[in-house]
Design a protein around this motif. Structure first.
Motif, PDB file in Angstrom:
ATOM      1  N   GLY A  60       0.709  -1.301  -0.035  1.00  0.00           N
ATOM      2  CA  GLY A  60       0.006  -0.178   0.105  1.00  0.00           C
ATOM      3  C   GLY A  60       0.758   1.192   0.040  1.00  0.00           C
ATOM      4  O   GLY A  60       0.196   2.354  -0.092  1.00  0.00           O
ATOM      5  N   HIS A  61       2.120   1.404   0.213  1.00  0.00           N
ATOM      6  CA  HIS A  61       2.788   2.529  -0.046  1.00  0.00           C
ATOM      7  C   HIS A  61       3.706   2.673  -1.255  1.00  0.00           C
ATOM      8  O   HIS A  61       3.775   1.752  -1.930  1.00  0.00           O
ATOM      9  CB  HIS A  61       3.978   2.459   0.994  1.00  0.00           C
ATOM     10  N   VAL A  62       3.939   4.017  -1.510  1.00  0.00           N
ATOM     11  CA  VAL A  62       4.761   4.207  -2.739  1.00  0.00           C
ATOM     12  C   VAL A  62       6.297   4.356  -2.475  1.00  0.00           C
ATOM     13  O   VAL A  62       6.498   5.394  -1.611  1.00  0.00           O
ATOM     14  CB  VAL A  62       4.199   5.371  -3.578  1.00  0.00           C
ATOM     15  N   TYR A  63       6.959   3.611  -2.767  1.00  0.00           N
ATOM     16  CA  TYR A  63       8.427   3.521  -2.564  1.00  0.00           C
ATOM     17  C   TYR A  63       9.456   4.195  -3.613  1.00  0.00           C
ATOM     18  O   TYR A  63       9.052   4.078  -4.619  1.00  0.00           O
ATOM     19  CB  TYR A  63       9.030   2.243  -2.240  1.00  0.00           C
ATOM     20  N   GLY A  68      13.494   5.645   4.998  1.00  0.00           N
ATOM     21  CA  GLY A  68      12.459   6.052   5.839  1.00  0.00           C
ATOM     22  C   GLY A  68      11.269   6.960   5.046  1.00  0.00           C
ATOM     23  O   GLY A  68      11.499   7.032   3.630  1.00  0.00           O
ATOM     24  N   SER A  69      10.393   7.562   5.566  1.00  0.00           N
ATOM     25  CA  SER A  69       9.538   8.497   4.833  1.00  0.00           C
ATOM     26  C   SER A  69      10.107   9.610   4.207  1.00  0.00           C
ATOM     27  O   SER A  69      10.978  10.215   4.717  1.00  0.00           O
ATOM     28  CB  SER A  69       8.426   8.983   5.546  1.00  0.00           C
ATOM     29  N   ILE A  87       5.802  11.765  -6.046  1.00  0.00           N
ATOM     30  CA  ILE A  87       4.784  10.501  -6.009  1.00  0.00           C
ATOM     31  C   ILE A  87       5.148   9.706  -4.690  1.00  0.00           C
ATOM     32  O   ILE A  87       4.325   8.938  -4.302  1.00  0.00           O
ATOM     33  CB  ILE A  87       5.574   9.551  -7.315  1.00  0.00           C
ATOM     34  N   CYS A  88       6.279   9.758  -4.195  1.00  0.00           N
ATOM     35  CA  CYS A  88       6.588   8.590  -3.120  1.00  0.00           C
ATOM     36  C   CYS A  88       6.292   9.030  -1.795  1.00  0.00           C
ATOM     37  O   CYS A  88       6.416  10.216  -1.386  1.00  0.00           O
ATOM     38  CB  CYS A  88       7.874   8.208  -3.320  1.00  0.00           C
ATOM     39  N   SER A  89       6.114   8.088  -0.872  1.00  0.00           N
ATOM     40  CA  SER A  89       5.869   8.456   0.459  1.00  0.00           C
ATOM     41  C   SER A  89       7.015   7.954   1.293  1.00  0.00           C
ATOM     42  O   SER A  89       7.358   8.349   2.315  1.00  0.00           O
ATOM     43  CB  SER A  89       4.487   7.694   0.963  1.00  0.00           C
ATOM     44  N   ALA A 107       9.989  12.645   6.820  1.00  0.00           N
ATOM     45  CA  ALA A 107      11.046  12.508   7.730  1.00  0.00           C
ATOM     46  C   ALA A 107      12.303  12.870   7.245  1.00  0.00           C
ATOM     47  O   ALA A 107      13.143  13.430   8.018  1.00  0.00           O
ATOM     48  CB  ALA A 107      11.107  11.164   8.320  1.00  0.00           C
ATOM     49  N   MET A 108      12.696  12.781   6.056  1.00  0.00           N
ATOM     50  CA  MET A 108      13.837  13.199   5.442  1.00  0.00           C
ATOM     51  C   MET A 108      14.194  14.414   5.467  1.00  0.00           C
ATOM     52  O   MET A 108      15.166  15.014   5.898  1.00  0.00           O
ATOM     53  CB  MET A 108      13.961  12.612   4.107  1.00  0.00           C
ATOM     54  N   ASN A 109      13.064  15.449   4.854  1.00  0.00           N
ATOM     55  CA  ASN A 109      13.431  16.794   5.238  1.00  0.00           C
ATOM     56  C   ASN A 109      12.568  17.320   6.186  1.00  0.00           C
ATOM     57  O   ASN A 109      11.480  18.058   6.054  1.00  0.00           O
ATOM     58  CB  ASN A 109      13.190  17.551   3.997  1.00  0.00           C
ATOM     59  N   ALA A 110      12.992  16.792   7.607  1.00  0.00           N
ATOM     60  CA  ALA A 110      12.152  17.185   8.746  1.00  0.00           C
ATOM     61  C   ALA A 110      12.793  18.415   9.386  1.00  0.00           C
ATOM     62  O   ALA A 110      12.120  18.938  10.357  1.00  0.00           O
ATOM     63  CB  ALA A 110      12.463  16.124   9.677  1.00  0.00           C
ATOM     64  N   SER A 111      13.592  19.008   8.423  1.00  0.00           N
ATOM     65  CA  SER A 111      14.024  20.363   9.096  1.00  0.00           C
ATOM     66  C   SER A 111      13.047  21.457   9.324  1.00  0.00           C
ATOM     67  O   SER A 111      11.821  21.318   8.630  1.00  0.00           O
ATOM     68  CB  SER A 111      15.267  20.873   8.416  1.00  0.00           C
TER      69      SER A 111
END
Lengths: 303, 274
Positions: free
Chosen positions: A30-33, A211-212, A195-197, A215-219
């Protein structure tokens, strides 16, 4: 949650060259990687290994919790790699009929799939008469023929013109909206971001992030500011603990990177109280591209 | 098995070169047979090959299988291109991604080889039977159906030769080079055989185990036999007879080669990254 694919310490050597180095991750339903990485980072090799065309040097992977052997599992997935490979003399329909035989499908809906990618009008033309964009769209139709549990796409927009890229992206977004699990390998950051989550980042065959996307650009982002009195602005910024770093940019612009959330009006108010009139104030969030570059840069320093 | 065969036939049906070559093969096949029936009329000399005794049962089984097997090279080209095309179109990669296993891929090719060989064998049987019934001096049932081992040998010869082609096609991946390779093996075997014959006659038997040699040994040339048949009526001299028969041993060597080639093809494919 249902695991579709799990990869454990997958490694591939080409001679002495390590193309993929101990990559491990899981794909949940169900996710888009997105698999992100510059050219030559091992994306295609990783996909080649899970798709049974490249032999792993070490490590393992299992489809659907290991309940099926690889080639039976592949009948339940849809995959396109680098560029579309079909029999040149066969028409779109005939090529799809062959895929039907290989995947042991019963009564696939050719019309629905070909209409989705806009090829129904050309269904009887030989594959070799197609443009690259059409070939790529046929590949997507073919990959969707079995209503796959997961759709794997390797650089689906590579070599296409802007219109073709747009068409392919629209199709992928449509498929993602239907809830299909997607694994998309790309070196185009905005493509993955749109597109991706979830994102997996590879660099020189090593996995450096899993990771998501959020979270990657959680700054908390940063401000770009300017004032008549640059020195006073710099002193003010350095005193304020809300800013992690202060970077001087050309044209007397300052980049103030936040370490906690702050809105633009709050900053403006604070500046005004300090007798500082800002002539330029923009709040920006780091793009995935900057996060990506930061990540790969950090990794380079570690190495 | 039916699934794999239907996949392979579907591919062949859509390939124009395979279709054209197969048609040429079967047309040439019929022509080779019909050629012998032509009545050459040079004024006073009225000559017809068919009347020279080549279509007598059971000799016809030997003669036809030998002559027709020469044009197997045309079918071999079909077999080679059906494999090398999978490489050049990269459809092999796509087939595997779509869920065909490497073993299934090789098996589907091998089934096609067996099917084509079977079709050719059946045709050689029917054509020989018809020609024989028309021209043979002997038409007793017992004689007609004697020496049918030549038909079996013909089938084994085709299957083993095409299996060799399949193995080489997977090895070199280019159709022109594959054909060159077959020729190279032929040359190599001839040279090695020659060296053995003149330098180490004690080891000459080794040459019988070479792949192409073992295939051609299956059906020995029938021409001298025709001469013997003719002169046999005049003088009975059994000391000078060449061995034209097909022993079980002769059959087994190419069968073993066939297994080696199929097994080798599969292992090559398994070991390679695509």
């Amino acid at each position: 949650m249902e695991t579709i694919l799990s990869i454990h310490q997958l490694t591939k050597f080409y001679g002495k060259n390590k193309a993929v180095d101990q990559v491990s991750f899981k794909i949940e339903k169900g996710h888009v990687y997105g698999i992100l990485g510059p050219n030559g980072s091992g994306k295609s090799t990783t996909l080649g290994m899970i798709l049974n065309v490249v032999n792993p040097s070490s490590g393992s992977f299992s489809w659907f919790n290991g309940n099926l052997n690889t080639h039976d599992a592949l009948k339940k997935i849809g995959a396109i790699i680098e560029h579309p490979n079909f029999y040149p003399n066969m028409s779109a329909i005939e090529n799809l009929e062959l895929v039907t035989k290989i995947k042991c499908l019963t009564h696939p809906n050719y019309q629905e799939k070909l209409e989705l990618v806009g090829l129904w009008d050309r269904k009887n033309d030989a594959f070799k008469t197609y443009s690259l964009g059409m070939k790529q769209r046929l590949a997507i139709a073919s990959a969707l023929l079995n209503n796959p549990e997961i759709l794997i796409l390797d650089e689906p927009t590579n070599g296409l013109d802007p219109q073709g890229i747009h068409q392919i992206r629209a199709i992928i977004q449509k498929i993602a909206a239907q809830g299909t699990t997607i694994l998309l390998a790309s070196h185009l950051l905005d493509e993955v971001e749109k597109i991706c989550s979830h994102v997996i980042i590879l660099r020189n065959g090593k996995m450096i992030y899993d990771g998501s996307v959020d979270a990657m650009n959680a700054s908390h982002g940063y401000f770009e500011v300017a004032a008549e009195n640059s020195e006073k602005l710099e002193a003010f910024a350095n005193q304020n603990e809300a800013f992690e770093t202060v970077i001087k940019l050309p044209n007397n612009l300052y980049k103030l990177i936040l370490n906690k959330p702050m809105e633009a009006d709050t900053l403006n108010e604070m500046a005004f109280k300090n007798d500082l009139v800002l002539s330029h104030l923009v709040k920006r969030k780091e793009s995935l591209e900057e996060s990506f570059l930061n990540l790969t840069k950090n990794e380079a320093q570690h190495a | 098995m039916r699934r794999l065969l239907s996949i392979e036939l579907f591919k062949l049906k859509q390939s124009r070169s395979a279709k054209i070559l197969s048609i040429i093969y079967f047309v040439l096949f019929t022509f080779t047979a019909l050629f012998a029936t032509i009545n050459f009329d040079f004024g006073s000399i009225n000559f017809r090959i068919a009347d020279q005794g080549i279509f007598n049962f059971p000799y016809i089984w030997h003669f036809n299988t030998y002559i027709i097997s020469i044009i197997k090279i045309l079918l071999a080209i079909v077999m080679i291109s059906m494999i090398t095309n999978e490489y050049s179109n990269r459809t092999l990669k796509q087939n595997l991604i779509d869920g065909l296993s490497k073993k299934e891929f090789i098996l589907s090719k091998f089934y096609a080889i067996v099917l084509f060989s079977l079709a050719s064998t059946l045709l050689v049987f029917v054509v020989s039977l018809v020609l024989g019934l028309i021209f043979s001096d002997y038409t007793e049932i017992g004689i007609i159906f004697s020496e049918l081992e030549y038909i079996l040998a013909y089938f084994v010869k085709l299957v083993s030769f095409f299996s060799l082609c399949m193995f080489l096609a997977i090895l070199v991946r280019k159709s022109a080079f594959t054909l060159g390779f077959v020729f190279l093996i032929y040359l190599g075997e001839s040279i090695l055989g020659g060296i053995l014959r003149f330098q180490a006659e004690d080891f000459l038997f080794i040459a019988d185990y070479f792949p192409l040699n073992s295939m051609s040994n299956l059906i020995v040339e029938p021409f001298t036999r025709l001469g013997i048949v003719k002169s046999a009526t005049a003088q009975i001299n059994p000391d000078f007879v060449k061995d034209y028969t097909i022993s079980l041993f002769k059959l087994i060597i190419p069968v073993i080669w066939t297994f080696i080639f199929v097994w080798g093809s599969l292992n090559l494919l398994k070991k390679r990254d695509l």
